[in-house]
Design a protein around this motif. Structure first.
Motif, PDB file in Angstrom:
ATOM      1  N   MET A   1       0.838  -1.196   0.000  1.00 13.15           N
ATOM      2  CA  MET A   1       0.000   0.000   0.000  1.00 13.15           C
ATOM      3  C   MET A   1       0.876   1.250   0.000  1.00 13.15           C
ATOM      4  N   LYS A   2       0.787   1.990  -1.090  1.00 10.49           N
ATOM      5  CA  LYS A   2       1.631   3.165  -1.250  1.00 10.49           C
ATOM      6  C   LYS A   2       0.774   4.316  -1.778  1.00 10.49           C
ATOM      7  N   TYR A   3       0.838   5.436  -1.118  1.00 13.05           N
ATOM      8  CA  TYR A   3      -0.005   6.574  -1.498  1.00 13.05           C
ATOM      9  C   TYR A   3       0.796   7.869  -1.494  1.00 13.05           C
ATOM     10  N   ALA A   4       0.361   8.812  -2.354  1.00 14.36           N
ATOM     11  CA  ALA A   4       0.864  10.177  -2.239  1.00 14.36           C
ATOM     12  C   ALA A   4       0.098  10.803  -1.074  1.00 14.36           C
ATOM     13  N   LEU A   5       0.838  11.302  -0.086  1.00 13.14           N
ATOM     14  CA  LEU A   5       0.200  11.864   1.109  1.00 13.14           C
ATOM     15  C   LEU A   5      -0.166  13.322   0.865  1.00 13.14           C
ATOM     16  N   PHE A   6      -1.459  13.623   0.953  1.00 12.93           N
ATOM     17  CA  PHE A   6      -1.905  14.996   0.754  1.00 12.93           C
ATOM     18  C   PHE A   6      -2.172  15.660   2.104  1.00 12.93           C
ATOM     19  N   LEU A   7      -1.330  16.625   2.453  1.00 14.71           N
ATOM     20  CA  LEU A   7      -1.437  17.270   3.764  1.00 14.71           C
ATOM     21  C   LEU A   7      -2.355  18.483   3.769  1.00 14.71           C
ATOM     22  N   GLY A   8      -2.435  19.168   2.606  1.00 10.13           N
ATOM     23  CA  GLY A   8      -3.223  20.398   2.575  1.00 10.13           C
ATOM     24  C   GLY A   8      -2.517  21.527   3.307  1.00 10.13           C
ATOM     25  N   CYS A   9      -3.272  22.573   3.640  1.00 11.59           N
ATOM     26  CA  CYS A   9      -2.665  23.766   4.255  1.00 11.59           C
ATOM     27  C   CYS A   9      -2.677  23.725   5.780  1.00 11.59           C
ATOM     28  N   THR A  10      -3.797  23.337   6.356  1.00  8.05           N
ATOM     29  CA  THR A  10      -3.982  23.486   7.800  1.00  8.05           C
ATOM     30  C   THR A  10      -3.105  22.525   8.600  1.00  8.05           C
ATOM     31  N   ILE A  11      -3.036  21.272   8.152  1.00 10.64           N
ATOM     32  CA  ILE A  11      -2.319  20.260   8.939  1.00 10.64           C
ATOM     33  C   ILE A  11      -0.829  20.570   9.142  1.00 10.64           C
ATOM     34  N   PRO A  12      -0.072  20.827   8.058  1.00 14.94           N
ATOM     35  CA  PRO A  12       1.371  21.043   8.295  1.00 14.94           C
ATOM     36  C   PRO A  12       1.681  22.298   9.104  1.00 14.94           C
ATOM     37  N   ALA A  13       0.772  23.278   9.065  1.00 11.09           N
ATOM     38  CA  ALA A  13       1.036  24.525   9.791  1.00 11.09           C
ATOM     39  C   ALA A  13       0.409  24.530  11.182  1.00 11.09           C
ATOM     40  N   ARG A  14      -0.803  23.955  11.314  1.00 14.43           N
ATOM     41  CA  ARG A  14      -1.548  24.125  12.556  1.00 14.43           C
ATOM     42  C   ARG A  14      -1.880  22.823  13.287  1.00 14.43           C
ATOM     43  N   SER A  15      -1.681  21.696  12.633  1.00 13.16           N
ATOM     44  CA  SER A  15      -2.139  20.455  13.246  1.00 13.16           C
ATOM     45  C   SER A  15      -1.084  19.355  13.109  1.00 13.16           C
ATOM     46  N   ARG A  16       0.119  19.725  13.509  1.00 15.43           N
ATOM     47  CA  ARG A  16       1.236  18.781  13.313  1.00 15.43           C
ATOM     48  C   ARG A  16       1.055  17.489  14.095  1.00 15.43           C
ATOM     49  N   GLN A  17       0.278  17.532  15.173  1.00 16.56           N
ATOM     50  CA  GLN A  17       0.049  16.289  15.930  1.00 16.56           C
ATOM     51  C   GLN A  17      -0.725  15.264  15.093  1.00 16.56           C
ATOM     52  N   TYR A  18      -1.552  15.781  14.184  1.00 20.86           N
ATOM     53  CA  TYR A  18      -2.319  14.881  13.320  1.00 20.86           C
ATOM     54  C   TYR A  18      -1.371  14.218  12.313  1.00 20.86           C
ATOM     55  N   GLU A  19      -0.552  15.063  11.681  1.00 21.73           N
ATOM     56  CA  GLU A  19       0.399  14.544  10.690  1.00 21.73           C
ATOM     57  C   GLU A  19       1.327  13.521  11.330  1.00 21.73           C
ATOM     58  N   LEU A  20       1.842  13.890  12.499  1.00 26.20           N
ATOM     59  CA  LEU A  20       2.789  13.015  13.201  1.00 26.20           C
ATOM     60  C   LEU A  20       2.151  11.657  13.513  1.00 26.20           C
ATOM     61  N   SER A  21       0.955  11.694  14.101  1.00 26.94           N
ATOM     62  CA  SER A  21       0.313  10.438  14.496  1.00 26.94           C
ATOM     63  C   SER A  21      -0.130   9.635  13.278  1.00 26.94           C
ATOM     64  N   ALA A  22      -0.527  10.321  12.212  1.00 27.35           N
ATOM     65  CA  ALA A  22      -0.945   9.606  10.991  1.00 27.35           C
ATOM     66  C   ALA A  22       0.242   8.882  10.369  1.00 27.35           C
ATOM     67  N   ARG A  23       1.389   9.556  10.338  1.00 28.14           N
ATOM     68  CA  ARG A  23       2.579   8.913   9.761  1.00 28.14           C
ATOM     69  C   ARG A  23       2.991   7.702  10.604  1.00 28.14           C
ATOM     70  N   LYS A  24       2.911   7.834  11.923  1.00 26.18           N
ATOM     71  CA  LYS A  24       3.291   6.728  12.806  1.00 26.18           C
ATOM     72  C   LYS A  24       2.349   5.540  12.617  1.00 26.18           C
ATOM     73  N   VAL A  25       1.051   5.821  12.591  1.00 29.75           N
ATOM     74  CA  VAL A  25       0.063   4.752  12.438  1.00 29.75           C
ATOM     75  C   VAL A  25       0.217   4.077  11.065  1.00 29.75           C
ATOM     76  N   ALA A  26       0.472   4.883  10.031  1.00 32.39           N
ATOM     77  CA  ALA A  26       0.674   4.317   8.692  1.00 32.39           C
ATOM     78  C   ALA A  26       1.854   3.350   8.704  1.00 32.39           C
ATOM     79  N   GLN A  27       2.909   3.777   9.362  1.00 34.49           N
ATOM     80  CA  GLN A  27       4.115   2.949   9.459  1.00 34.49           C
ATOM     81  C   GLN A  27       3.791   1.608  10.133  1.00 34.49           C
ATOM     82  N   GLU A  28       3.042   1.684  11.236  1.00 33.52           N
ATOM     83  CA  GLU A  28       2.646   0.466  11.953  1.00 33.52           C
ATOM     84  C   GLU A  28       1.847  -0.471  11.057  1.00 33.52           C
TER      85      GLU A  28
END
Lengths: 299, 154
Positions: free
Chosen positions: A1-28
């Motif tokens: 399973m391989k995807y282009a990750l689309f972060l959008g504007c809000t997540i990388p600037a204002r919701s880094r905890q979401y990005e961080l946890s999503a990347r960790k869960v994806a890895q798992e």
């Protein structure tokens, strides 16, 4: 399973905890995310002013994923709906596709067949599946009372989502949360919007809409809200204090992303999941979970 | 709300809207008010009332609709559209009204600012070096701090 990750504007600037946890869960879960540096706004915030510009923005991002031969996985519900809508529209409207391609050509891109766009929660539900997800749950969240908030664009407009989930009786998030051992708490007006899109138009009304849901969830005696969209998080987490002040109310209700809850159940620690970056404090959550595990609630 | 003055009505308004995406089926509205009953905005503020907006558009009240502050209060949650028994794409219709209002020179400052920022820099929140530092600190990759492609796209 391989995807282009689309972060959008809000997540990388204002919701880094979401990005961080999503990347960790994806890895798992063995999902590989590919970062595409050229991604820009999905177009959602422009739709109300210029629908054609919104379509160009959406098509540009999809064309970038198409060039790499990857399907898109978005973390934000609004990005998911904006991009899915463009993909849906351009699959049926050759004239619109020609017009869009005139703009994209200036950026050296071409929209051909497009790619499949899905929200990360949908990818987990459909591609990983509940059986496989269950194998990764190593720590039961028994006794943890969670109110799920689906928001709007994770499910709607339903005509673009190929029958995924049910608008009037949504269940996918509930099923994933229940898998962790947590109790999914039912509450009044569960399907109601967070009010987020009105923040830039009339803040008072936006906050009043969010307040209703916080009241309903508080009444249902939930320990936390679970959500899948940074817009909703802005309303319930970032603005919880403003709502408390404006309406003379008190909630102190932690607002967790699905990926933070799944991550906890996978045994990841709070820093790995960015729980220290949530606005409403989640420090007491771990001890609460521990005490509930020892003494599960009566329900 | 003031009485409706039909002498100001413009019958072309309805036809104009019906010929564009989102407006195709508005004439099918039979005012059952399921939209209003489903609306999270109407629930907290009576200024916004989807069924009334559709009615006003059908009567041809161009200026009253496009120049109003209430069309901007649709949160685009799609509750109404999903439930409309007549298949009116109400949320898309509200988008059509907003787009038409902007073309006619009406728009709240916040909406205009959003559009201009995105068409100018590609993102609502531009990423700067400080953001990247914070991202790198928790092992998130850096993102570009500039965006050239919007100059070509628009």
């Amino acid at each position: 399973m391989k995807y282009a990750l689309f972060l959008g504007c809000t997540i990388p600037a204002r919701s880094r905890q979401y990005e961080l946890s999503a990347r960790k869960v994806a890895q798992e879960l063995g999902i590989e995310f590919v970062d595409v540096e050229e991604f820009i706004c999905c177009g959602f915030p422009v739709k109300s002013s210029e629908i054609k510009s919104a379509m160009v923005l959406g098509a540009y991002n999809i064309a970038l994923a198409e060039r790499q031969g990857l399907d898109l996985c978005a973390l934000c519900s609004s990005c998911t709906s904006a991009l899915t809508e463009v993909a849906h529209h351009l699959a049926h409207d050759t004239k619109a596709k020609e017009e869009v391609n005139e703009s994209l050509a200036k950026a050296g891109l071409k929209y051909d067949k497009g790619v499949k766009v899905r929200h990360f929660a949908r990818v987990i539900y459909e591609e990983v599946g509940l059986d496989e997800l269950k194998k990764h749950i190593t720590r039961s969240l028994e006794g943890f009372r969670v109110a799920t908030h689906y928001g709007c664009h994770y499910l709607k407009p339903s005509e673009i989502y190929d029958g995924f989930d049910q608008v009037e009786n949504p269940h996918t998030l509930d099923e994933m949360i229940a898998l962790t051992g947590a109790t999914v708490v039912d509450y009044v007006n569960k399907k109601r919007c967070c009010g987020g899109p009105l923040l830039a138009v009339e803040e008072k009304i936006a906050l009043a809409i969010a307040k209703e849901k916080l009241d309903d969830i508080k009444t249902a005696a939930a320990d936390a809200i679970n959500l899948v969209c940074p817009f909703c998080s802005v309303m319930y987490d970032s603005n919880q204090k403003s709502i408390e002040t404006a309406f003379n109310a008190s909630y102190n209700l932690p607002v967790l992303y699905l990926t933070q809850i799944l991550g906890l159940a996978m045994g990841l620690d709070r820093k790995e999941l960015g729980l220290n970056m949530n606005v409403v404090k989640t420090k007491d959550l771990e001890s609460l979970l521990e005490s509930r595990r020892q003494k599960p609630s009566q329900e | 709300m003031a009485d409706i003055d039909l002498s100001k009505a413009d019958p072309n308004f309805r036809r104009e809207l019906a010929s564009q995406p989102g407006g195709e089926k508005i004439a099918a509205c039979f005012t059952c008010r399921t939209c209003t009953a489903s609306c999270p905005v109407s629930a907290v503020n009576s200024k916004f009332n989807p069924y009334r907006i559709i009615r006003m558009a059908l009567y041809g009240l161009r200026e009253e609709v496009l120049g109003s502050d209430f069309i901007w209060l649709c949160s685009s949650c799609y509750s109404c559209q999903e439930r409309c028994p007549q298949g009116v794409s109400i949320t898309e219709f509200m988008t059509l009204l907003k787009n038409t209002a902007i073309q006619a020179g009406h728009a709240p400052a916040g909406i205009k600012a959003q559009r201009d920022i995105i068409k100018g820099q590609g993102r609502i929140y531009a990423i700067d070096e400080f953001d990247n530092k914070k991202r790198n600190k928790i092992d998130l990759p850096s993102l570009p701090t500039t965006c050239e492609v919007v100059k070509f796209l628009f």
